[in-house]
Design a protein around this motif. Structure first.
Motif, PDB file in Angstrom:
ATOM      1  N   GLY A 250      26.597 -37.171  34.883  1.00  0.00           N
ATOM      2  CA  GLY A 250      26.063 -36.668  33.629  1.00  0.00           C
ATOM      3  C   GLY A 250      25.694 -37.802  32.678  1.00  0.00           C
ATOM      4  N   GLY A 251      25.013 -37.439  31.608  1.00  0.00           N
ATOM      5  CA  GLY A 251      24.626 -38.437  30.627  1.00  0.00           C
ATOM      6  C   GLY A 251      23.487 -37.950  29.764  1.00  0.00           C
ATOM      7  N   LEU A 252      22.911 -38.887  29.026  1.00  0.00           N
ATOM      8  CA  LEU A 252      21.792 -38.581  28.132  1.00  0.00           C
ATOM      9  C   LEU A 252      20.470 -38.845  28.853  1.00  0.00           C
ATOM     10  CD1 LEU A 252      20.659 -37.951  25.277  1.00  0.00           C
ATOM     11  CD2 LEU A 252      20.923 -40.394  24.766  1.00  0.00           C
ATOM     12  N   VAL A 253      19.588 -37.879  28.808  1.00  0.00           N
ATOM     13  CA  VAL A 253      18.283 -38.016  29.460  1.00  0.00           C
ATOM     14  C   VAL A 253      17.230 -37.405  28.547  1.00  0.00           C
ATOM     15  CG1 VAL A 253      18.587 -35.855  30.739  1.00  0.00           C
ATOM     16  CG2 VAL A 253      16.997 -37.591  31.599  1.00  0.00           C
ATOM     17  N   GLN A 254      16.033 -37.969  28.597  1.00  0.00           N
ATOM     18  CA  GLN A 254      14.947 -37.447  27.771  1.00  0.00           C
ATOM     19  C   GLN A 254      14.347 -36.185  28.383  1.00  0.00           C
ATOM     20  OE1 GLN A 254      12.110 -40.659  27.219  1.00  0.00           O
ATOM     21  NE2 GLN A 254      13.264 -41.459  25.473  1.00  0.00           N
ATOM     22  N   PRO A 255      13.770 -35.337  27.537  1.00  0.00           N
ATOM     23  CA  PRO A 255      13.083 -34.154  28.071  1.00  0.00           C
ATOM     24  C   PRO A 255      12.040 -34.561  29.104  1.00  0.00           C
ATOM     25  CG  PRO A 255      13.311 -33.983  25.700  1.00  0.00           C
ATOM     26  CD  PRO A 255      13.770 -35.371  26.065  1.00  0.00           C
ATOM     27  N   GLY A 256      12.002 -33.803  30.197  1.00  0.00           N
ATOM     28  CA  GLY A 256      11.106 -34.117  31.301  1.00  0.00           C
ATOM     29  C   GLY A 256      11.692 -35.052  32.328  1.00  0.00           C
ATOM     30  N   GLY A 257      12.838 -35.620  32.023  1.00  0.00           N
ATOM     31  CA  GLY A 257      13.473 -36.559  32.922  1.00  0.00           C
ATOM     32  C   GLY A 257      14.260 -35.897  34.036  1.00  0.00           C
ATOM     33  N   SER A 258      14.908 -36.738  34.842  1.00  0.00           N
ATOM     34  CA  SER A 258      15.682 -36.268  35.992  1.00  0.00           C
ATOM     35  C   SER A 258      17.081 -36.846  35.970  1.00  0.00           C
ATOM     36  CB  SER A 258      14.994 -36.680  37.300  1.00  0.00           C
ATOM     37  OG  SER A 258      13.716 -36.095  37.421  1.00  0.00           O
ATOM     38  N   LEU A 259      17.971 -36.148  36.665  1.00  0.00           N
ATOM     39  CA  LEU A 259      19.365 -36.572  36.768  1.00  0.00           C
ATOM     40  C   LEU A 259      19.923 -35.968  38.041  1.00  0.00           C
ATOM     41  CD1 LEU A 259      20.864 -38.307  34.621  1.00  0.00           C
ATOM     42  CD2 LEU A 259      21.831 -36.183  33.722  1.00  0.00           C
ATOM     43  N   ARG A 260      20.820 -36.692  38.705  1.00  0.00           N
ATOM     44  CA  ARG A 260      21.493 -36.115  39.872  1.00  0.00           C
ATOM     45  C   ARG A 260      22.987 -36.091  39.616  1.00  0.00           C
ATOM     46  NH1 ARG A 260      21.956 -37.934  46.232  1.00  0.00           N
ATOM     47  NH2 ARG A 260      23.404 -39.479  45.347  1.00  0.00           N
ATOM     48  N   LEU A 261      23.553 -34.906  39.681  1.00  0.00           N
ATOM     49  CA  LEU A 261      24.990 -34.744  39.554  1.00  0.00           C
ATOM     50  C   LEU A 261      25.634 -34.770  40.930  1.00  0.00           C
ATOM     51  CD1 LEU A 261      25.193 -31.860  36.910  1.00  0.00           C
ATOM     52  CD2 LEU A 261      24.919 -34.326  36.552  1.00  0.00           C
ATOM     53  N   SER A 262      26.850 -35.287  40.977  1.00  0.00           N
ATOM     54  CA  SER A 262      27.640 -35.296  42.202  1.00  0.00           C
ATOM     55  C   SER A 262      28.976 -34.618  41.947  1.00  0.00           C
ATOM     56  CB  SER A 262      27.888 -36.727  42.684  1.00  0.00           C
ATOM     57  OG  SER A 262      26.682 -37.400  42.950  1.00  0.00           O
ATOM     58  N   CYS A 263      29.545 -34.076  42.992  1.00  0.00           N
ATOM     59  CA  CYS A 263      30.862 -33.460  42.921  1.00  0.00           C
ATOM     60  C   CYS A 263      31.619 -33.857  44.182  1.00  0.00           C
ATOM     61  CB  CYS A 263      30.752 -31.941  42.813  1.00  0.00           C
ATOM     62  SG  CYS A 263      32.324 -31.057  42.951  1.00  0.00           S
ATOM     63  N   ALA A 264      32.587 -34.743  44.029  1.00  0.00           N
ATOM     64  CA  ALA A 264      33.389 -35.204  45.161  1.00  0.00           C
ATOM     65  C   ALA A 264      34.553 -34.248  45.378  1.00  0.00           C
ATOM     66  CB  ALA A 264      33.892 -36.609  44.891  1.00  0.00           C
ATOM     67  N   ALA A 265      34.651 -33.727  46.584  1.00  0.00           N
ATOM     68  CA  ALA A 265      35.665 -32.726  46.903  1.00  0.00           C
ATOM     69  C   ALA A 265      36.752 -33.306  47.792  1.00  0.00           C
ATOM     70  CB  ALA A 265      35.012 -31.536  47.601  1.00  0.00           C
ATOM     71  N   SER A 266      37.981 -32.877  47.563  1.00  0.00           N
ATOM     72  CA  SER A 266      39.101 -33.287  48.397  1.00  0.00           C
ATOM     73  C   SER A 266      40.174 -32.214  48.359  1.00  0.00           C
ATOM     74  CB  SER A 266      39.661 -34.632  47.928  1.00  0.00           C
ATOM     75  OG  SER A 266      40.144 -34.527  46.603  1.00  0.00           O
ATOM     76  N   GLY A 267      41.077 -32.284  49.330  1.00  0.00           N
ATOM     77  CA  GLY A 267      42.197 -31.353  49.357  1.00  0.00           C
ATOM     78  C   GLY A 267      41.926 -30.048  50.071  1.00  0.00           C
ATOM     79  N   PHE A 268      40.726 -29.900  50.635  1.00  0.00           N
ATOM     80  CA  PHE A 268      40.408 -28.712  51.425  1.00  0.00           C
ATOM     81  C   PHE A 268      39.312 -29.096  52.418  1.00  0.00           C
ATOM     82  CE2 PHE A 268      36.273 -27.383  49.585  1.00  0.00           C
ATOM     83  CZ  PHE A 268      36.239 -28.174  48.445  1.00  0.00           C
ATOM     84  N   THR A 269      39.034 -28.224  53.353  1.00  0.00           N
ATOM     85  CA  THR A 269      37.999 -28.483  54.340  1.00  0.00           C
ATOM     86  C   THR A 269      36.641 -28.148  53.725  1.00  0.00           C
ATOM     87  OG1 THR A 269      39.550 -27.968  56.117  1.00  0.00           O
ATOM     88  CG2 THR A 269      37.201 -28.006  56.677  1.00  0.00           C
ATOM     89  N   PHE A 270      35.938 -29.181  53.306  1.00  0.00           N
ATOM     90  CA  PHE A 270      34.672 -29.023  52.584  1.00  0.00           C
ATOM     91  C   PHE A 270      33.686 -28.185  53.393  1.00  0.00           C
ATOM     92  CE2 PHE A 270      31.696 -30.033  49.369  1.00  0.00           C
ATOM     93  CZ  PHE A 270      30.500 -30.471  49.928  1.00  0.00           C
ATOM     94  N   GLY A 271      33.676 -28.383  54.687  1.00  0.00           N
ATOM     95  CA  GLY A 271      32.725 -27.685  55.539  1.00  0.00           C
ATOM     96  C   GLY A 271      33.029 -26.217  55.761  1.00  0.00           C
ATOM     97  N   ASP A 272      34.104 -25.730  55.178  1.00  0.00           N
ATOM     98  CA  ASP A 272      34.477 -24.322  55.340  1.00  0.00           C
ATOM     99  C   ASP A 272      34.209 -23.493  54.085  1.00  0.00           C
ATOM    100  OD1 ASP A 272      37.464 -24.723  57.442  1.00  0.00           O
ATOM    101  OD2 ASP A 272      35.306 -24.757  57.899  1.00  0.00           O
ATOM    102  N   SER A 273      33.655 -24.111  53.044  1.00  0.00           N
ATOM    103  CA  SER A 273      33.497 -23.400  51.771  1.00  0.00           C
ATOM    104  C   SER A 273      32.078 -23.489  51.237  1.00  0.00           C
ATOM    105  CB  SER A 273      34.447 -23.977  50.710  1.00  0.00           C
ATOM    106  OG  SER A 273      35.790 -23.744  51.036  1.00  0.00           O
ATOM    107  N   ALA A 274      31.576 -22.346  50.750  1.00  0.00           N
ATOM    108  CA  ALA A 274      30.368 -22.393  49.933  1.00  0.00           C
ATOM    109  C   ALA A 274      30.746 -23.065  48.615  1.00  0.00           C
ATOM    110  CB  ALA A 274      29.837 -20.988  49.693  1.00  0.00           C
TER     111      ALA A 274
END
Lengths: 107, 117
Positions: B9-33
């Motif tokens: 996250g962060g500050l971005v100008q209108p029309g700009g782009s950003l990529r969010l990430s979410c690092a998962a742990s403690g469960f089988t990532f491949g088993d959950s939507a």
């Protein structure tokens, strides 16, 4: 799209009170209804899923009921830590939707 | 213990782009939507996007459809949200959430996106 309407939008209550929040779906959603508790700066917390099933670790003073279009969340005896905002969410079909929230405030 | 940690996250100008990430742990990532939900300042929760267990199905709110893309990397146990053509109304805290059946049983702490010039 399914719309979710909660009432009331806010409620004032005292510790020890019994509080009921209602959620109405614009069309039938079977029992695909969940309730969440949100506190400022904290991750939302799942309380109830499938309309009436208590999430593991959630105190038994929380309960849910309903099916079809009308649902309720009841807190049987308010504790100080229960003052928060509560949201319902339908999981029957995409787009998933939340109610607008009910803010539970200290009287 | 299930943990979901959002970043990007962060500050971005209108029309700009950003990529969010979410690092998962403690469960089988491949088993959950997985799902993204946002909360604009002073507003309620808004469902944004869901990606299926195998990643083959994605769903979007009308408000972001065509501008946002959800994806997941099983080798990194990470969920992503690519956000393009950002608007002021996209300003919000973005949460990632693990799904079980049709509800969200674990949530991250969120990352703030501010779209402003």
């Amino acid at each position: 799209d399914i719309q979710m309407t909660q009432s009331p939008s806010s409620v004032s209550a005292s510790a020890g009170d019994r509080v009921t929040i209602t959620c109405r779906a614009s069309q039938g959603i079977s029992s695909w209804l969940a309730w969440y508790q949100v506190k400022p700066g904290k991750a939302p917390k799942l309380l109830i899923y499938a309309a009436s099933y208590l999430q593991s670790g959630v105190p038994s003073r929380f309960s849910g009921s309903g099916s079809g279009t009308d649902f309720t969340l009841t807190i049987s005896s308010l504790q100080p830590e229960d003052f928060a905002t509560y949201y319902c969410q339908q999981g029957n079909s995409f787009p998933y939707a939340f109610g607008q929230g009910t803010k539970l405030e200290i009287k | 213990e299930v943990q979901l940690l959002e970043s990007g996250g962060g500050l971005v100008q209108p029309g700009g782009s950003l990529r969010l990430s979410c690092a998962a742990s403690g469960f089988t990532f491949g088993d959950s939507a997985m799902t993204w939900v946002r909360q604009a300042p002073g507003k309620g929760l808004e469902w944004v996007s869901t990606i299926s267990v195998r990643g083959g199905n994605t769903f979007y709110a009308d408000s972001v459809n065509g501008r946002f893309t959800v994806s997941r990397d099983y080798s990194k146990n990470t969920l992503y949200l690519q956000m393009n053509s950002l608007r002021a109304e996209d300003t919000a805290v973005y949460y990632c959430a693990k799904m079980t059946v049709r509800h969200f049983d674990y949530w991250g702490q969120g990352t703030l996106v501010t779209v402003s010039s």
